[in-house]
Design a protein around this motif. Structure first.
Motif, PDB file in Angstrom:
ATOM      1  N   VAL A 112       0.846  -1.201   0.000  1.00  0.00           N
ATOM      2  CA  VAL A 112       0.000   0.000   0.000  1.00  0.00           C
ATOM      3  C   VAL A 112       0.881   1.251   0.000  1.00  0.00           C
ATOM      4  CG1 VAL A 112      -1.619   1.353   1.400  1.00  0.00           C
ATOM      5  CG2 VAL A 112      -2.040  -1.076   1.005  1.00  0.00           C
ATOM      6  N   SER A 113       1.944   1.234   0.801  1.00  0.00           N
ATOM      7  CA  SER A 113       2.831   2.401   0.827  1.00  0.00           C
ATOM      8  C   SER A 113       3.574   2.550  -0.502  1.00  0.00           C
ATOM      9  CB  SER A 113       3.804   2.326   2.004  1.00  0.00           C
ATOM     10  OG  SER A 113       4.642   1.209   1.892  1.00  0.00           O
ATOM     11  N   LEU A 114       3.972   1.436  -1.134  1.00  0.00           N
ATOM     12  CA  LEU A 114       4.603   1.518  -2.456  1.00  0.00           C
ATOM     13  C   LEU A 114       3.639   2.066  -3.496  1.00  0.00           C
ATOM     14  CD1 LEU A 114       6.778  -1.716  -2.888  1.00  0.00           C
ATOM     15  CD2 LEU A 114       7.551   0.628  -2.548  1.00  0.00           C
ATOM     16  N   PHE A 115       2.406   1.617  -3.431  1.00  0.00           N
ATOM     17  CA  PHE A 115       1.380   2.124  -4.343  1.00  0.00           C
ATOM     18  C   PHE A 115       1.222   3.632  -4.169  1.00  0.00           C
ATOM     19  CE2 PHE A 115      -3.037   3.256  -5.245  1.00  0.00           C
ATOM     20  CZ  PHE A 115      -3.140   2.814  -6.564  1.00  0.00           C
ATOM     21  N   ALA A 116       1.168   4.080  -2.925  1.00  0.00           N
ATOM     22  CA  ALA A 116       1.022   5.509  -2.647  1.00  0.00           C
ATOM     23  C   ALA A 116       2.257   6.292  -3.105  1.00  0.00           C
ATOM     24  CB  ALA A 116       0.763   5.738  -1.166  1.00  0.00           C
ATOM     25  N   VAL A 117       3.433   5.694  -2.991  1.00  0.00           N
ATOM     26  CA  VAL A 117       4.659   6.371  -3.440  1.00  0.00           C
ATOM     27  C   VAL A 117       4.629   6.577  -4.951  1.00  0.00           C
ATOM     28  CG1 VAL A 117       7.157   6.038  -3.762  1.00  0.00           C
ATOM     29  CG2 VAL A 117       6.129   5.646  -1.522  1.00  0.00           C
ATOM     30  N   PHE A 118       4.272   5.534  -5.690  1.00  0.00           N
ATOM     31  CA  PHE A 118       4.316   5.619  -7.152  1.00  0.00           C
ATOM     32  C   PHE A 118       3.112   6.322  -7.772  1.00  0.00           C
ATOM     33  CE2 PHE A 118       7.197   1.899  -6.540  1.00  0.00           C
ATOM     34  CZ  PHE A 118       8.337   2.515  -7.034  1.00  0.00           C
ATOM     35  N   ASN A 119       1.952   6.215  -7.151  1.00  0.00           N
ATOM     36  CA  ASN A 119       0.746   6.765  -7.780  1.00  0.00           C
ATOM     37  C   ASN A 119       0.252   8.068  -7.164  1.00  0.00           C
ATOM     38  OD1 ASN A 119       0.592   4.703  -9.677  1.00  0.00           O
ATOM     39  ND2 ASN A 119      -0.578   3.391  -8.293  1.00  0.00           N
ATOM     40  N   GLN A 120       0.628   8.350  -5.937  1.00  0.00           N
ATOM     41  CA  GLN A 120       0.098   9.540  -5.282  1.00  0.00           C
ATOM     42  C   GLN A 120       1.202  10.474  -4.800  1.00  0.00           C
ATOM     43  OE1 GLN A 120      -2.471   7.940  -2.288  1.00  0.00           O
ATOM     44  NE2 GLN A 120      -3.971   7.191  -3.779  1.00  0.00           N
ATOM     45  N   PRO A 180       8.924   8.499  -0.366  1.00  0.00           N
ATOM     46  CA  PRO A 180       9.381   7.093  -0.355  1.00  0.00           C
ATOM     47  C   PRO A 180       9.794   6.585   1.021  1.00  0.00           C
ATOM     48  CG  PRO A 180      10.400   8.283  -2.167  1.00  0.00           C
ATOM     49  CD  PRO A 180       9.654   9.295  -1.350  1.00  0.00           C
ATOM     50  N   ILE A 181      10.082   7.474   1.936  1.00  0.00           N
ATOM     51  CA  ILE A 181      10.454   7.048   3.291  1.00  0.00           C
ATOM     52  C   ILE A 181       9.290   6.300   3.962  1.00  0.00           C
ATOM     53  CG2 ILE A 181      11.056   7.916   5.595  1.00  0.00           C
ATOM     54  CD1 ILE A 181      12.771  10.023   4.215  1.00  0.00           C
ATOM     55  N   ALA A 182       8.075   6.541   3.502  1.00  0.00           N
ATOM     56  CA  ALA A 182       6.899   5.880   4.088  1.00  0.00           C
ATOM     57  C   ALA A 182       6.949   4.365   3.914  1.00  0.00           C
ATOM     58  CB  ALA A 182       5.624   6.437   3.461  1.00  0.00           C
ATOM     59  N   ALA A 183       7.651   3.878   2.899  1.00  0.00           N
ATOM     60  CA  ALA A 183       7.733   2.434   2.662  1.00  0.00           C
ATOM     61  C   ALA A 183       8.804   1.767   3.518  1.00  0.00           C
ATOM     62  CB  ALA A 183       8.005   2.165   1.184  1.00  0.00           C
ATOM     63  N   ILE A 184       9.639   2.553   4.160  1.00  0.00           N
ATOM     64  CA  ILE A 184      10.735   1.984   4.947  1.00  0.00           C
ATOM     65  C   ILE A 184      10.227   1.277   6.208  1.00  0.00           C
ATOM     66  CG2 ILE A 184      12.766   2.563   6.338  1.00  0.00           C
ATOM     67  CD1 ILE A 184      13.470   4.631   4.225  1.00  0.00           C
ATOM     68  N   GLY A 185       9.254   1.847   6.869  1.00  0.00           N
ATOM     69  CA  GLY A 185       8.725   1.255   8.113  1.00  0.00           C
ATOM     70  C   GLY A 185       8.260  -0.184   7.933  1.00  0.00           C
ATOM     71  N   PRO A 186       7.313  -0.431   6.999  1.00  0.00           N
ATOM     72  CA  PRO A 186       6.879  -1.818   6.794  1.00  0.00           C
ATOM     73  C   PRO A 186       8.004  -2.739   6.309  1.00  0.00           C
ATOM     74  CG  PRO A 186       5.305  -0.305   5.824  1.00  0.00           C
ATOM     75  CD  PRO A 186       6.482   0.520   6.260  1.00  0.00           C
ATOM     76  N   ALA A 187       8.918  -2.210   5.490  1.00  0.00           N
ATOM     77  CA  ALA A 187      10.032  -3.038   5.005  1.00  0.00           C
ATOM     78  C   ALA A 187      10.935  -3.447   6.170  1.00  0.00           C
ATOM     79  CB  ALA A 187      10.832  -2.287   3.945  1.00  0.00           C
ATOM     80  N   VAL A 188      11.184  -2.531   7.092  1.00  0.00           N
ATOM     81  CA  VAL A 188      12.006  -2.840   8.262  1.00  0.00           C
ATOM     82  C   VAL A 188      11.304  -3.880   9.140  1.00  0.00           C
ATOM     83  CG1 VAL A 188      12.904  -1.877  10.429  1.00  0.00           C
ATOM     84  CG2 VAL A 188      13.285  -0.672   8.276  1.00  0.00           C
ATOM     85  N   MET A 189       9.986  -3.762   9.290  1.00  0.00           N
ATOM     86  CA  MET A 189       9.245  -4.733  10.107  1.00  0.00           C
ATOM     87  C   MET A 189       9.287  -6.133   9.485  1.00  0.00           C
ATOM     88  SD  MET A 189       6.022  -2.406  11.331  1.00  0.00           S
ATOM     89  CE  MET A 189       5.279  -3.661  12.334  1.00  0.00           C
TER      90      MET A 189
END
Length: 166
Positions: free
Chosen positions: A110-118, A122-131
């Motif tokens: 969802v965060s990747l989708f938001a990064v590319f489409n909205q 990109p830092i928003a995708a780091i949290g879930p990736a770290v988890m």
């Protein structure tokens, strides 16, 4: 690389089936739900032995949810006995990890989708990736460190050697 760690091994020993059963019986205590005693345990494993099979886990001090659950069968061979051993994590822990990875995986996509489409940062995708990375790291470290100790303990008490891994 497996998503959920598990292993199947053989341990070959020159001992007879009866000798293997006796040694296992002397080194397995019944599972205890809550043990608040701090006395030294004389047994190496907890679980049970019945007929030619066993379900055990190594006794440790403290808690490790990723400790391998060991299921095995004892079979006779030409020079002694062979233990067919399967090591897996507890089913409850597997379900928890799958749910954890599912939720964090959906959050990551969802965060990747938001990064590319909205145009989200990109830092928003780091949290879930770290988890996700943390879950894999914790699971593999907890399982593999205890797996090695459990196999070594079985080899030591049975005077055997790990013959092959599948």
């Amino acid at each position: 690389m497996k998503i959920i760690p598990s292993d199947t091994i053989e341990i070959v020993t020159s001992l007879t089936i009866k000798e293997v059963k006796d040694i296992l019986d002397n080194n397995i205590q019944p599972k205890v739900k809550f043990d608040f005693s701090f006395s030294n345990k004389h047994k190496v494993f907890e679980g049970f032995l019945k007929q030619d099979s066993f379900e055990i886990q190594r006794i440790i001090r403290g808690r490790n949810s990723f400790i391998p659950q060991i299921k095995g069968k004892i079979k006779s061979n030409n020079n002694g006995s062979t233990l067919m051993v399967e090591l897996k994590m507890n089913q409850f822990v597997i379900v928890f990890v799958i749910i954890w990875l599912g939720i964090t995986g959906v959050s990551f996509f969802v965060s990747l989708f938001a990064v590319f489409n909205q145009g989200l940062n990109p830092i928003a995708a780091i949290g879930p990736a770290v988890m996700i990375a943390f879950a894999f790291g914790l699971m593999n470290y907890g399982y593999n460190s205890e797996k090695k100790k459990a196999i070594e303990a079985l080899e030591k008490i049975l005077k055997g050697k790990m013959h092959s891994a599948f």
